[in-house]
Design an enzyme around this catalytic site. Structure first.
Site, PDB file in Angstrom:
ATOM      1  N   CYS A   3       0.838  -1.205   0.000  1.00  0.00           N
ATOM      2  CA  CYS A   3       0.000   0.000   0.000  1.00  0.00           C
ATOM      3  C   CYS A   3       0.875   1.258   0.000  1.00  0.00           C
ATOM      4  CB  CYS A   3      -0.926  -0.006   1.213  1.00  0.00           C
ATOM      5  SG  CYS A   3      -1.777   1.551   1.464  1.00  0.00           S
ATOM      6  N   CYS A   6       0.731   3.290   3.265  1.00  0.00           N
ATOM      7  CA  CYS A   6       1.444   2.567   4.340  1.00  0.00           C
ATOM      8  C   CYS A   6       2.941   2.784   4.186  1.00  0.00           C
ATOM      9  CB  CYS A   6       1.123   1.068   4.295  1.00  0.00           C
ATOM     10  SG  CYS A   6      -0.444   0.610   5.051  1.00  0.00           S
ATOM     11  N   ASP A  29      -0.092  16.604  -0.616  1.00  0.00           N
ATOM     12  CA  ASP A  29      -0.494  15.859  -1.809  1.00  0.00           C
ATOM     13  C   ASP A  29       0.517  16.117  -2.927  1.00  0.00           C
ATOM     14  OD1 ASP A  29      -3.510  14.631  -2.830  1.00  0.00           O
ATOM     15  OD2 ASP A  29      -2.035  15.164  -4.358  1.00  0.00           O
ATOM     16  N   HIS A  45      -3.397   0.542   8.436  1.00  0.00           N
ATOM     17  CA  HIS A  45      -4.076   0.433   7.142  1.00  0.00           C
ATOM     18  C   HIS A  45      -5.582   0.268   7.330  1.00  0.00           C
ATOM     19  CE1 HIS A  45      -4.468  -0.297   2.853  1.00  0.00           C
ATOM     20  NE2 HIS A  45      -5.355  -1.214   3.185  1.00  0.00           N
ATOM     21  N   ASN A  86     -12.801  10.476  -0.043  1.00  0.00           N
ATOM     22  CA  ASN A  86     -13.474   9.770  -1.138  1.00  0.00           C
ATOM     23  C   ASN A  86     -13.499   8.282  -0.818  1.00  0.00           C
ATOM     24  OD1 ASN A  86     -13.768  12.144  -2.755  1.00  0.00           O
ATOM     25  ND2 ASN A  86     -11.605  11.985  -3.290  1.00  0.00           N
ATOM     26  N   GLY A  92     -14.223   8.722  -6.666  1.00  0.00           N
ATOM     27  CA  GLY A  92     -12.899   9.020  -7.202  1.00  0.00           C
ATOM     28  C   GLY A  92     -11.756   8.583  -6.317  1.00  0.00           C
ATOM     29  N   HIS A  97      -6.231   3.534   0.913  1.00  0.00           N
ATOM     30  CA  HIS A  97      -5.836   3.724   2.317  1.00  0.00           C
ATOM     31  C   HIS A  97      -6.514   5.029   2.725  1.00  0.00           C
ATOM     32  CE1 HIS A  97      -2.514   3.539   5.607  1.00  0.00           C
ATOM     33  NE2 HIS A  97      -3.277   4.606   5.885  1.00  0.00           N
ATOM     34  N   HIS A  99      -7.838   8.441   3.600  1.00  0.00           N
ATOM     35  CA  HIS A  99      -7.157   9.736   3.696  1.00  0.00           C
ATOM     36  C   HIS A  99      -8.196  10.839   3.637  1.00  0.00           C
ATOM     37  CE1 HIS A  99      -7.228   8.258  -0.450  1.00  0.00           C
ATOM     38  NE2 HIS A  99      -7.374   9.515  -0.848  1.00  0.00           N
ATOM     39  N   HIS A 101      -8.628  14.682   2.658  1.00  0.00           N
ATOM     40  CA  HIS A 101      -8.002  15.797   1.953  1.00  0.00           C
ATOM     41  C   HIS A 101      -8.314  17.066   2.740  1.00  0.00           C
ATOM     42  CE1 HIS A 101      -7.510  13.707  -2.086  1.00  0.00           C
ATOM     43  NE2 HIS A 101      -8.432  12.940  -1.542  1.00  0.00           N
TER      44      HIS A 101
HETATM   45  P1  5GP Z   1      -8.117  10.005  -3.833  1.00  0.00           P
HETATM   46  O1  5GP Z   1      -8.285  10.235  -5.306  1.00  0.00           O
HETATM   47  O2  5GP Z   1      -7.903   8.541  -3.507  1.00  0.00           O
HETATM   48  O3  5GP Z   1      -9.180  10.626  -2.984  1.00  0.00           O
HETATM   49  O4  5GP Z   1      -6.790  10.773  -3.420  1.00  0.00           O
HETATM   50  C1  5GP Z   1      -5.517  10.245  -3.596  1.00  0.00           C
HETATM   51  C2  5GP Z   1      -4.567  11.412  -3.549  1.00  0.00           C
HETATM   52  O5  5GP Z   1      -3.256  10.911  -3.342  1.00  0.00           O
HETATM   53  C3  5GP Z   1      -4.528  12.229  -4.840  1.00  0.00           C
HETATM   54  O6  5GP Z   1      -4.896  13.570  -4.565  1.00  0.00           O
HETATM   55  C4  5GP Z   1      -3.093  12.087  -5.324  1.00  0.00           C
HETATM   56  O7  5GP Z   1      -2.581  13.267  -5.905  1.00  0.00           O
HETATM   57  C5  5GP Z   1      -2.355  11.702  -4.057  1.00  0.00           C
HETATM   58  N1  5GP Z   1      -1.173  10.887  -4.280  1.00  0.00           N
HETATM   59  C6  5GP Z   1      -1.080   9.814  -5.116  1.00  0.00           C
HETATM   60  N2  5GP Z   1       0.151   9.283  -5.051  1.00  0.00           N
HETATM   61  C7  5GP Z   1       0.863  10.045  -4.168  1.00  0.00           C
HETATM   62  C8  5GP Z   1       2.211   9.987  -3.688  1.00  0.00           C
HETATM   63  O8  5GP Z   1       3.015   9.124  -4.062  1.00  0.00           O
HETATM   64  N3  5GP Z   1       2.586  10.934  -2.785  1.00  0.00           N
HETATM   65  C9  5GP Z   1       1.726  11.902  -2.343  1.00  0.00           C
HETATM   66  N4  5GP Z   1       2.203  12.792  -1.464  1.00  0.00           N
HETATM   67  N5  5GP Z   1       0.447  11.990  -2.777  1.00  0.00           N
HETATM   68  C10 5GP Z   1       0.017  11.060  -3.676  1.00  0.00           C
HETATM   69 ZN    ZN Z   2      -2.189   1.311   3.682  1.00  0.00          ZN
END
Ligand code: 5GP
Ligand code: ZN
Length: 113
Positions: A3, A6, A29, A45, A86, A92, A97, A99, A101
């Protein structure tokens, strides 16, 4: 351990970490959608918010507390901020994992696209 978040929590993959605690980590991000765009995650996780409930009240409280404190530190507490998570394809979610925003620093439209 595969992950992505993780691996960020463990330090295996670098990130701009802005908070690190025993239960919660927060980092910027990689593709920011606003001047302030921080991801607040549980260290353990959890796939998404749908896995949590009243038994996880302490963890949820800490996630919110860290987000609110970071909003103050980042200077958006008064201008306003959005705290969203999300869950699943239609919302989206791209990283499985949990999170939150933390978004701020510009006016945001509603409803989301
Ligand atoms: P989701 O679309 O799942 O709600 O948000 C995932 C977020 O993780 C996205 O805004 C994306 O830009 C961010 N993200 C994806 N990979 C990485 C990474 O390797 N490092 C960081 N800091 N953010 C990431
Ligand atoms: Zn995880």
């Amino acid at each position: 351990m595969t992950c992505l978040f993780c691996r960020i929590v463990s330090g295996e993959i670098p990130a701009q970490v802005v908070y690190r605690g025993p239960e919660v980590t927060a980092f910027r991000d990689i593709n920011p959608q606003a001047p302030v765009h921080v991801l607040v995650v549980p260290n353990r996780h959890v796939e998404s918010i749908s896995e949590l409930g009243s038994a996880d009240a302490a963890l949820l409280g800490q996630l919110i507390e860290v987000a609110n404190e970071l909003a103050r530190q980042e200077g958006v507490a008064d201008s306003g901020y959005r705290l969203i998570t999300n869950r699943g394809p239609d919302a989206g979610q791209t990283v499985a994992h949990l999170h939150f925003h933390l978004l701020g620093g510009r006016p945001m439209s509603w409803p989301p696209g």
